[in-house]
Design a protein around this motif. Sequence first.
Motif, PDB file in Angstrom:
ATOM      1  N   ARG A  45      -1.497  -8.159   5.623  1.00 54.27           N
ATOM      2  CA  ARG A  45      -1.144  -9.483   6.162  1.00 54.27           C
ATOM      3  C   ARG A  45       0.374  -9.607   6.166  1.00 54.27           C
ATOM      4  N   TRP A  46       0.928  -9.867   7.328  1.00 55.48           N
ATOM      5  CA  TRP A  46       2.374  -9.944   7.492  1.00 55.48           C
ATOM      6  C   TRP A  46       2.817 -11.401   7.566  1.00 55.48           C
ATOM      7  N   ILE A  47       3.945 -11.704   6.946  1.00 55.47           N
ATOM      8  CA  ILE A  47       4.555 -13.017   7.118  1.00 55.47           C
ATOM      9  C   ILE A  47       5.587 -12.876   8.227  1.00 55.47           C
ATOM     10  N   LEU A  48       5.380 -13.612   9.314  1.00 56.17           N
ATOM     11  CA  LEU A  48       6.237 -13.494  10.487  1.00 56.17           C
ATOM     12  C   LEU A  48       6.740 -14.860  10.913  1.00 56.17           C
ATOM     13  N   CYS A  49       7.955 -14.903  11.431  1.00 56.35           N
ATOM     14  CA  CYS A  49       8.534 -16.146  11.927  1.00 56.35           C
ATOM     15  C   CYS A  49       7.917 -16.530  13.266  1.00 56.35           C
ATOM     16  N   ASP A  50       7.794 -17.836  13.478  1.00 61.21           N
ATOM     17  CA  ASP A  50       7.446 -18.397  14.786  1.00 61.21           C
ATOM     18  C   ASP A  50       8.664 -19.164  15.290  1.00 61.21           C
ATOM     19  N   GLY A  51       9.766 -18.486  15.485  1.00 62.03           N
ATOM     20  CA  GLY A  51      11.030 -19.153  15.759  1.00 62.03           C
ATOM     21  C   GLY A  51      11.840 -19.216  14.476  1.00 62.03           C
ATOM     22  N   SER A  70       4.757 -27.010  -5.339  1.00 62.29           N
ATOM     23  CA  SER A  70       3.990 -28.212  -5.656  1.00 62.29           C
ATOM     24  C   SER A  70       2.777 -28.362  -4.755  1.00 62.29           C
ATOM     25  N   LEU A  71       2.901 -27.930  -3.531  1.00 64.05           N
ATOM     26  CA  LEU A  71       1.812 -28.070  -2.567  1.00 64.05           C
ATOM     27  C   LEU A  71       0.833 -26.902  -2.590  1.00 64.05           C
ATOM     28  N   ASP A  72       1.277 -25.748  -3.069  1.00 62.40           N
ATOM     29  CA  ASP A  72       0.426 -24.551  -2.994  1.00 62.40           C
ATOM     30  C   ASP A  72       0.760 -23.627  -4.170  1.00 62.40           C
ATOM     31  N   GLU A  73       0.419 -24.069  -5.369  1.00 60.02           N
ATOM     32  CA  GLU A  73       0.819 -23.350  -6.578  1.00 60.02           C
ATOM     33  C   GLU A  73       0.324 -21.910  -6.584  1.00 60.02           C
ATOM     34  N   ARG A  74      -0.926 -21.686  -6.192  1.00 62.71           N
ATOM     35  CA  ARG A  74      -1.548 -20.370  -6.335  1.00 62.71           C
ATOM     36  C   ARG A  74      -1.789 -19.656  -5.001  1.00 62.71           C
ATOM     37  N   GLU A  75      -1.019 -20.040  -3.996  1.00 61.23           N
ATOM     38  CA  GLU A  75      -1.107 -19.386  -2.691  1.00 61.23           C
ATOM     39  C   GLU A  75      -2.507 -19.460  -2.102  1.00 61.23           C
ATOM     40  N   MET A  76      -3.118 -20.639  -2.203  1.00 64.81           N
ATOM     41  CA  MET A  76      -4.468 -20.801  -1.671  1.00 64.81           C
ATOM     42  C   MET A  76      -4.466 -21.264  -0.217  1.00 64.81           C
ATOM     43  N   THR A  77      -3.389 -21.925   0.221  1.00 62.04           N
ATOM     44  CA  THR A  77      -3.360 -22.468   1.585  1.00 62.04           C
ATOM     45  C   THR A  77      -2.571 -21.605   2.551  1.00 62.04           C
ATOM     46  N   GLY A  78      -1.824 -20.649   2.054  1.00 59.97           N
ATOM     47  CA  GLY A  78      -0.972 -19.831   2.904  1.00 59.97           C
ATOM     48  C   GLY A  78       0.451 -20.335   2.987  1.00 59.97           C
ATOM     49  N   LEU A  79       0.696 -21.573   2.502  1.00 59.14           N
ATOM     50  CA  LEU A  79       2.044 -22.136   2.581  1.00 59.14           C
ATOM     51  C   LEU A  79       3.015 -21.345   1.708  1.00 59.14           C
ATOM     52  N   ARG A  80       2.658 -21.143   0.437  1.00 57.42           N
ATOM     53  CA  ARG A  80       3.561 -20.437  -0.464  1.00 57.42           C
ATOM     54  C   ARG A  80       3.734 -18.975  -0.059  1.00 57.42           C
ATOM     55  N   ALA A  81       2.695 -18.404   0.502  1.00 62.67           N
ATOM     56  CA  ALA A  81       2.780 -16.998   0.907  1.00 62.67           C
ATOM     57  C   ALA A  81       3.895 -16.763   1.916  1.00 62.67           C
ATOM     58  N   ARG A  82       4.262 -17.815   2.660  1.00 61.29           N
ATOM     59  CA  ARG A  82       5.333 -17.649   3.640  1.00 61.29           C
ATOM     60  C   ARG A  82       6.667 -17.294   2.993  1.00 61.29           C
ATOM     61  N   LEU A  83       6.818 -17.668   1.728  1.00 59.42           N
ATOM     62  CA  LEU A  83       8.049 -17.321   1.014  1.00 59.42           C
ATOM     63  C   LEU A  83       8.179 -15.819   0.812  1.00 59.42           C
ATOM     64  N   ASN A  84       7.124 -15.071   1.118  1.00 62.10           N
ATOM     65  CA  ASN A  84       7.165 -13.615   0.985  1.00 62.10           C
ATOM     66  C   ASN A  84       7.671 -12.926   2.243  1.00 62.10           C
ATOM     67  N   LEU A  85       8.296 -13.673   3.137  1.00 59.90           N
ATOM     68  CA  LEU A  85       8.906 -13.038   4.310  1.00 59.90           C
ATOM     69  C   LEU A  85       9.814 -11.893   3.860  1.00 59.90           C
TER      70      LEU A  85
END
Length: 559
Positions: free
Chosen positions: A528-534, A427-442
């Motif tokens: 571009r890597w999706i990495l945890c910060d904790g 709902s917040l990032d439908e098309r991965e424009m903000t980077g929020l949804r991209a985090r689901l690609n961990l």
Amino acid sequence: MSTPRRTIYLIGFSYTGKSTVARQISVNLHIDFADTDELVESRAGKSIPEIFATEGESVFRELESEVLREVAQWPNMVVATGGGIVLDPENRAVMQRTGAVISLEAQPSTILARMQADESDATERPLLGSGDPLSRIAALKSNRQAAYAIADWTVNTNGLSMDEVAAEAQRGAEEGWKRVAAGQILEPHADGGDSDVAFRVRTETAAYPIVVAPGALETLGHRMSDLGLSGRACVITDSGIPGQWRELALGSLNEAGFDPLLLEIPEGETSKNLAQAGDLFAELSGNRIERRDVVVGLGGGVVGDLAGYVAATYLRGVAFVQVPTTLLGMVDASIGGKVAIDLPSGKNLVGAFYQPRLVLSDTRVLNSLVPRQLTAGWAEVIKTGAIFDAELFEYLEANAEAILGGDEAMRAHAVLRCSAIKGRVVSLDEREMTGLRARLNLGHTLGHAVENALEYTGILHGEAVAIGMSFAAHLAERVGSITVGERQRQIDLLKAYGLPTTAPDGLELSDIRAALAVDKKVAAGRTRWILCDGIGRGRLRDDVPPDVSDEVLREFLAG
């Protein structure tokens, strides 16, 4: 041009630290602070326990809503709210219209410990006077959890300092302010009190419910009808779906007047290609499926991706419904409108963002999955906890034995929670424009490369994601994003759920590099890597030096 609002509302159960953290944010951001409980007491001229005792909860709630509406008119505030303020739908709407909503979380045992340690307030806490305060806290918190899910960001306060919680809340507020600017309101359980709706996704292009419940398949037809869908229902499924689930779905569609057409594809990732899509187009055309009709994807992630791609492109788009039958499909693939097919050179390279009209998950179906397929699905659940929800991660750690032993309630809880998180992110990032949804690609960057190198045979998607998560944990530890202990917790949890954490034998570094080069997350030639910060936090990183990622990758492939 009006100045954008920078108000933050902190919600959550008592003793999650809302007032303390709000005061720190006020100092950090140089904005005013308000506490709705303090304002209510000031207005009433008595303490909250006295209001409850002499005038009742209804009077308190009216005062609470009144002060919230007033505070909402003030720009650039940080507001600590009472634990039950979210119970009123209008209060939720007021907060979402006017500011970023941040939920502070803590385990019931942590809340009780904090409450008991606060001797100055102990006599005014009725929960401490009950026979079993821990159970009472857990029950109250559980009843409110769906309402807390309106938050733009959730911060698990267990083990974090006040400064760390404040910093994380401020980071989450950035996402909330974007939602406010876009005029979006996220409301769980927005379907007339339908408790089976885990979340209602709202994007720029669509709005739809995510239904999660045992027995949901029997309601498929009438739910589609209630959403205004009509015509014929073309059900696309695969050869591995048990007949009992097909019959339940077809029966429900028949009863609702959808005259279903069943189309079957071979099971497996190798069906997700242009040739198979072409065969389905021919079937739809031959059966005179029209634009007013509906495509239903009944199956796992492969079926959902392929059926969604066909729905998005046939006649320039027909309505689409997702009915996932795998754990991976329920918690990830079915939600968010990503539909695609594979090319020989890579996975999901041809596709679209095409939102479904309904996602319906019948958790009974999990009982019929072969063990390996069910196990693979837990990778996506663990991923969600690792990157977005520390409390979910801890829940999976604490209850692994019961969940793997078949506890249906615990399984359903995990599915519902993951579905709500995915729905909120979409709902917040439908098309991965903000980077929020991209985090689901961990885990997916290397995971997709492993699948590609193995030509999508001999490995399930969830297994590849688990391998990718293990690598990402090693890389995150190497670049200082997580500690050695946090890396090991991720690997240990993957192992506890029976998932692989090392690369398959025989993989060559050159093959992995070639696959990474065509990954969708490559930008300007950099992976571009999706990495945890904790645990429970993470971000998209494009600043990892290639020589560092190559070194870790060589070590990982060598075992």
